[in-house]
Design a protein around this motif. Structure first.
Motif, PDB file in Angstrom:
ATOM      1  N   GLU A 146     -13.183   2.689 -29.883  1.00 13.14           N
ATOM      2  CA  GLU A 146     -12.130   2.432 -30.473  1.00 13.14           C
ATOM      3  C   GLU A 146     -10.221   1.875 -29.881  1.00 13.14           C
ATOM      4  N   THR A 147     -11.065   2.361 -28.015  1.00 12.62           N
ATOM      5  CA  THR A 147      -9.987   1.863 -27.460  1.00 12.62           C
ATOM      6  C   THR A 147      -9.848   0.800 -27.623  1.00 12.62           C
ATOM      7  N   LEU A 148     -10.861   0.188 -27.744  1.00  9.17           N
ATOM      8  CA  LEU A 148     -10.987  -1.621 -27.507  1.00  9.17           C
ATOM      9  C   LEU A 148     -10.503  -2.286 -29.211  1.00  9.17           C
ATOM     10  N   GLU A 149     -10.388  -1.175 -30.238  1.00  9.04           N
ATOM     11  CA  GLU A 149      -9.840  -1.988 -30.987  1.00  9.04           C
ATOM     12  C   GLU A 149      -8.080  -1.695 -31.503  1.00  9.04           C
ATOM     13  N   TYR A 150      -7.506  -0.788 -30.397  1.00  8.66           N
ATOM     14  CA  TYR A 150      -6.386  -0.187 -30.429  1.00  8.66           C
ATOM     15  C   TYR A 150      -5.507  -1.683 -29.740  1.00  8.66           C
ATOM     16  N   ILE A 151      -6.586  -2.024 -28.192  1.00 12.74           N
ATOM     17  CA  ILE A 151      -6.089  -3.134 -27.866  1.00 12.74           C
ATOM     18  C   ILE A 151      -5.631  -4.272 -28.395  1.00 12.74           C
ATOM     19  N   LYS A 152      -6.888  -4.650 -28.901  1.00 14.03           N
ATOM     20  CA  LYS A 152      -6.594  -6.076 -29.586  1.00 14.03           C
ATOM     21  C   LYS A 152      -5.688  -6.028 -30.966  1.00 14.03           C
ATOM     22  N   ALA A 171      -2.967  -1.814 -22.257  1.00 14.42           N
ATOM     23  CA  ALA A 171      -3.887  -2.113 -21.230  1.00 14.42           C
ATOM     24  C   ALA A 171      -4.275  -0.045 -21.040  1.00 14.42           C
ATOM     25  N   THR A 172      -6.049  -0.433 -20.548  1.00 17.88           N
ATOM     26  CA  THR A 172      -7.365   0.774 -19.850  1.00 17.88           C
ATOM     27  C   THR A 172      -7.368   0.661 -18.834  1.00 17.88           C
ATOM     28  N   VAL A 173      -7.715   1.263 -18.223  1.00 14.55           N
ATOM     29  CA  VAL A 173      -8.674   1.382 -17.011  1.00 14.55           C
ATOM     30  C   VAL A 173      -9.603   1.853 -17.068  1.00 14.55           C
ATOM     31  N   VAL A 174     -10.732   0.567 -17.260  1.00 14.44           N
ATOM     32  CA  VAL A 174     -11.754   0.477 -16.445  1.00 14.44           C
ATOM     33  C   VAL A 174     -13.111   0.969 -15.492  1.00 14.44           C
ATOM     34  N   GLN A 175     -13.542   2.131 -16.089  1.00 18.68           N
ATOM     35  CA  GLN A 175     -14.576   2.515 -14.452  1.00 18.68           C
ATOM     36  C   GLN A 175     -15.779   1.739 -15.684  1.00 18.68           C
ATOM     37  N   PHE A 176     -17.365   2.375 -14.859  1.00 18.27           N
ATOM     38  CA  PHE A 176     -18.425   1.859 -15.190  1.00 18.27           C
ATOM     39  C   PHE A 176     -19.528   2.492 -14.883  1.00 18.27           C
ATOM     40  N   PRO A 177     -19.325   3.668 -15.973  1.00 17.12           N
ATOM     41  CA  PRO A 177     -20.201   4.929 -16.259  1.00 17.12           C
ATOM     42  C   PRO A 177     -21.061   4.189 -16.306  1.00 17.12           C
ATOM     43  N   TYR A 178     -21.872   3.102 -17.179  1.00 14.61           N
ATOM     44  CA  TYR A 178     -23.199   3.047 -16.294  1.00 14.61           C
ATOM     45  C   TYR A 178     -24.058   2.304 -14.613  1.00 14.61           C
ATOM     46  N   GLN A 179     -22.926   1.824 -14.218  1.00 15.49           N
ATOM     47  CA  GLN A 179     -23.042   1.648 -12.811  1.00 15.49           C
ATOM     48  C   GLN A 179     -22.977   2.948 -11.706  1.00 15.49           C
ATOM     49  N   MET A 180     -22.678   3.993 -12.328  1.00 16.57           N
ATOM     50  CA  MET A 180     -22.364   5.660 -12.001  1.00 16.57           C
ATOM     51  C   MET A 180     -24.154   5.941 -12.704  1.00 16.57           C
ATOM     52  N   GLY A 181     -23.967   5.872 -13.277  1.00 18.69           N
ATOM     53  CA  GLY A 181     -25.668   7.050 -13.507  1.00 18.69           C
ATOM     54  C   GLY A 181     -27.160   5.891 -12.993  1.00 18.69           C
ATOM     55  N   TYR A 182     -26.390   4.325 -12.667  1.00 20.41           N
ATOM     56  CA  TYR A 182     -28.037   3.440 -12.012  1.00 20.41           C
ATOM     57  C   TYR A 182     -27.798   4.485 -10.150  1.00 20.41           C
ATOM     58  N   GLU A 183     -27.164   3.667  -9.791  1.00 18.64           N
ATOM     59  CA  GLU A 183     -26.488   4.036  -8.786  1.00 18.64           C
ATOM     60  C   GLU A 183     -26.743   5.747  -8.400  1.00 18.64           C
ATOM     61  N   ALA A 184     -26.690   6.606  -8.848  1.00 21.44           N
ATOM     62  CA  ALA A 184     -27.011   7.422  -9.200  1.00 21.44           C
ATOM     63  C   ALA A 184     -28.624   8.335  -8.296  1.00 21.44           C
ATOM     64  N   VAL A 185     -29.111   7.635  -9.476  1.00 23.28           N
ATOM     65  CA  VAL A 185     -30.513   7.917  -9.698  1.00 23.28           C
ATOM     66  C   VAL A 185     -30.973   7.461  -8.111  1.00 23.28           C
ATOM     67  N   GLU A 186     -30.895   5.826  -7.531  1.00 26.28           N
ATOM     68  CA  GLU A 186     -30.912   5.612  -6.295  1.00 26.28           C
ATOM     69  C   GLU A 186     -31.093   5.934  -5.723  1.00 26.28           C
ATOM     70  N   LYS A 187     -29.126   6.348  -5.392  1.00 29.21           N
ATOM     71  CA  LYS A 187     -28.637   6.973  -3.929  1.00 29.21           C
ATOM     72  C   LYS A 187     -29.727   8.070  -3.721  1.00 29.21           C
ATOM     73  N   MET A 188     -30.389   9.250  -4.872  1.00 32.79           N
ATOM     74  CA  MET A 188     -30.990  10.757  -5.016  1.00 32.79           C
ATOM     75  C   MET A 188     -32.677   9.957  -4.632  1.00 32.79           C
ATOM     76  N   LYS A 196      -5.450  -6.959 -23.525  1.00 33.76           N
ATOM     77  CA  LYS A 196      -6.103  -7.904 -24.370  1.00 33.76           C
ATOM     78  C   LYS A 196      -6.773  -9.663 -24.104  1.00 33.76           C
ATOM     79  N   GLU A 197      -5.706  -9.413 -23.074  1.00 35.76           N
ATOM     80  CA  GLU A 197      -6.474 -10.894 -22.992  1.00 35.76           C
ATOM     81  C   GLU A 197      -7.777 -11.071 -21.936  1.00 35.76           C
ATOM     82  N   ASP A 198      -8.506 -10.214 -21.913  1.00 33.80           N
ATOM     83  CA  ASP A 198      -9.649  -9.832 -21.317  1.00 33.80           C
ATOM     84  C   ASP A 198     -10.307  -9.712 -22.175  1.00 33.80           C
ATOM     85  N   LEU A 199     -10.166  -9.606 -23.727  1.00 33.15           N
ATOM     86  CA  LEU A 199     -11.144  -9.336 -24.668  1.00 33.15           C
ATOM     87  C   LEU A 199     -12.069 -10.627 -24.627  1.00 33.15           C
TER      88      LEU A 199
END
Length: 335
Positions: A268-274, A280-297, A319-322
């Motif tokens: 929905e955020t991406l639709e509002y940006i389009k 603009a939106t600040v992008v985090q990497f939640p998938y990366q967080m989960g993956y790296e957390a398991v590896e660090k553990m 918008k231009e990054d979409l």
């Protein structure tokens, strides 16, 4: 007659000999089969048992964290449980951590909680040799082993710098944050404030709480526009804040002349940006967080030394990054 008897004795002896041979041969094969089966079973057993405890279970952002963690767990043969409160609730969160410790799991991956009891539980886990990795939100005063996630102060600072670069003239800015008492939300607010502090044209007129729900963000945006109709810009610090703000601004304004910067890339955020409602939106990497957390553990369980701060990526997109997909925000960690 004697010839026949002798022949029968010899034949019987040969049959017995063959039977013994076959018994020994197939007995050995059977023995090796069970040995191999047992070895395969042992190899297929998970090496570790970890628990991932999010802020709330049914949340799109945390599902991306979960997916990263599950993919890492599958790749490294780890058994991963995803447990926690259905909706954000510190008491339920802390109870879940306590249950995981009581279950003597091999590691707890959890969002940090700003409660003295959280520090007590982390110490309790450490005494039982159960490492704790904080994810998304840190608890640096606790005995947690490692933090994996966004540098939340820096991400707020990035949002403030983006507003400065994207606007001209005086700006009356309203901030809607997930929870006033959440450490990561505080850092995102403070980073933003520090980024714009030296610019006299920027005035922060309100900081409201959404309780990390879209409805809460909608209600907060309504209140702000009623009290401060001259608001020119909004900053939302949690994933649903920008969506709620955009919904209100789009309905109340014939022309969307209010600047909105949000957090994360929910569909929905991406639709509002389009469509231009969110700039603009600040992008985090939640998938990366989960993956790296398991590896660090896993590394912690092996006794390896790790830097306590493991910051994942952060950037601002427009918008231009979409197009960009939430599923692609893996930080390059898929095996």
């Amino acid at each position: 007659m004697r010839f026949i008897q002798r022949f029968m004795y010899v034949l019987t002896f040969l049959v017995l000999l063959l039977t013994c041979f076959l018994t020994l041969y197939y007995g050995e094969k059977t023995f090796h089969f069970y040995e191999e089966t047992e070895a395969m079973t042992k190899e297929s057993e998970p090496y570790y048992h970890f628990v991932l405890i999010p802020e709330e279970l049914d949340n799109d952002y945390w599902h991306l964290v979960e997916q990263g963690a599950r993919d890492a767990a599958k790749f490294h043969n780890v058994y991963l449980e995803y447990l926690g409160p259905k909706q954000a609730n510190n008491d339920e969160h802390l109870k879940t951590i306590d249950m995981a410790i009581a279950g003597l799991v091999d590691g707890v991956i959890t969002q940090g909680v700003a409660e003295p009891e959280f520090e007590t539980l982390v110490t309790k886990a450490k005494e039982k040799q159960i490492p704790v990795v904080t994810i998304d939100t840190d608890a640096p005063e606790s005995d947690r082993a490692v933090y994996v996630g966004t540098d939340n102060y820096y991400s707020g600072f990035l949002a403030g710098k983006a507003l400065l670069n994207d606007t001209t003239g005086e700006q009356k800015v309203a901030i809607i944050t997930g929870r006033h008492d959440a450490p990561h939300q505080k850092l995102r607010v403070q980073g933003f404030k520090d980024a714009v502090a030296t610019e006299p044209r920027i005035e922060i007129i309100a900081v409201e709480e959404s309780n990390i729900t879209k409805l809460g963000a909608v209600e907060a945006a309504h209140r702000i526009l009623q009290l401060y109709p001259n608001t020119t810009a909004f900053y939302g610090t949690s994933a649903l804040d920008g969506i709620g703000i955009a919904q209100v601004v789009k309905k109340q304004q014939a022309e969307n002349d209010q600047y909105i910067i949000s957090f994360d890339i929910l569909p929905e955020t991406l639709e509002y940006i389009k469509e231009g409602t969110i700039e603009a939106t600040v992008v985090q990497f939640p998938y990366q967080m989960g993956y790296e957390a398991v590896e660090k553990m896993i590394m912690l369980n092996r006794g390896e030394d790790i830097e306590p701060l493991q910051h994942t990526d952060t950037k601002v997109i427009y918008k231009e990054d979409l197009p960009i997909s939430p599923d692609s925000m893996d930080g390059g960690n898929q095996p």
